[in-house]
Scaffold this active site. Structure first.
Site, short mmCIF file in Angstrom:
data_model
loop_
_atom_site.label_atom_id
_atom_site.label_comp_id
_atom_site.label_asym_id
_atom_site.label_seq_id
_atom_site.Cartn_x
_atom_site.Cartn_y
_atom_site.Cartn_z
N CYS A 1 -10.10 -5.15 0.13
CA CYS A 1 -11.29 -4.23 0.23
C CYS A 1 -12.24 -4.49 -0.88
O CYS A 1 -11.87 -5.01 -1.89
CB CYS A 1 -10.81 -2.62 0.37
SG CYS A 1 -10.23 -2.13 -1.21
N CYS B 1 -10.55 -3.59 -4.23
CA CYS B 1 -9.36 -4.50 -4.67
C CYS B 1 -10.11 -5.69 -5.23
O CYS B 1 -9.66 -6.40 -5.90
CB CYS B 1 -8.55 -4.74 -3.49
SG CYS B 1 -7.16 -3.33 -3.27
N GLU C 1 -3.00 -4.73 -3.13
CA GLU C 1 -3.58 -5.61 -4.19
C GLU C 1 -3.55 -4.85 -5.59
O GLU C 1 -2.93 -5.35 -6.59
CB GLU C 1 -4.93 -5.83 -3.93
CG GLU C 1 -5.11 -6.85 -2.45
CD GLU C 1 -5.29 -5.99 -1.41
OE1 GLU C 1 -4.82 -4.54 -1.16
OE2 GLU C 1 -6.05 -6.45 -0.49
N ASN D 1 0.90 -1.44 -0.08
CA ASN D 1 -0.18 -0.17 0.06
C ASN D 1 0.87 1.33 -0.08
O ASN D 1 1.95 1.29 0.64
CB ASN D 1 -1.13 0.27 1.07
CG ASN D 1 -0.39 -0.28 2.49
OD1 ASN D 1 0.69 -0.78 2.70
ND2 ASN D 1 -0.96 0.62 3.45
N CYS E 1 -4.13 0.66 -2.62
CA CYS E 1 -3.85 -0.47 -2.13
C CYS E 1 -2.87 -1.42 -2.35
O CYS E 1 -2.26 -1.51 -3.52
CB CYS E 1 -5.35 -1.11 -2.00
SG CYS E 1 -6.36 -0.42 -1.15
ZN LIG Z 1 -8.03 -2.27 -1.37
#
Ligand SMILES: [Zn+2]
Length: 144
Positions: free
Chosen positions: A95, A98, A55, A42, A53
């Site tokens: 999240c 993502c 990901e 991140n 993020c």
């Molecule tokens: Zn995320």
């Protein structure tokens, strides 16, 4: 690569996060169908809403390295930074945004991407697929 090795790669990537505002470091390792691995972490920003993020950072690297359509497995791990190490025994999950980004890779390949959620330390892990994490997803097919 074994699941444990991928978790180690995600945990190592978390140490490279830029997370001075939340103090919560997340790393992500993305493995291709051919076994190539890229990582991301991140990246926060003083303009909070511009943070990225782990990901999506790793998926960007994956697109450059082997293409989103080759993504087979994603591992996420992280926790708060405590005295230079990532701490915490609770698993970290992608999240909603993502999950949508992971779904894009799954839709491109026609494969259900495995998503492994690990903790910063310990053996806690959850294994699922992106279609389980994001049922009835909006994807490229919806755009015709
Ligand atoms: Zn995320």
């Amino acid at each position: 690569m074994t699941r444990e090795e991928l978790i180690a790669r995600a945990r190592a990537a978390a140490l490279k996060a830029h997370a001075p505002y939340s103090g919560f470091h997340v790393g992500c390792a993305v493995e291709s169908v051919n076994g190539e691995v890229v990582t991301g972490a991140n990246m926060e920003n003083a303009c909070y809403r511009l943070g990225v993020c782990a990901e999506q950072s790793a998926l960007t690297a994956a697109q450059h390295a082997f293409g989103l359509a080759q993504v087979a497995r994603i591992v996420v791990a992280g926790g708060p930074l405590v005295e230079g190490a990532i701490a915490g025994a609770d698993t970290v999950a992608p999240c909603g945004g993502c999950r949508q980004a992971i779904y894009e890779a799954a839709a491109l390949s026609g494969r259900d991407v495995e998503v492994v959620c690990a903790a910063a330390t310990g053996d806690a892990v959850t294994v699922s697929t992106i279609r389980e994490l994001l049922p009835s997803a909006f994807g490229p097919d919806a755009l015709g």
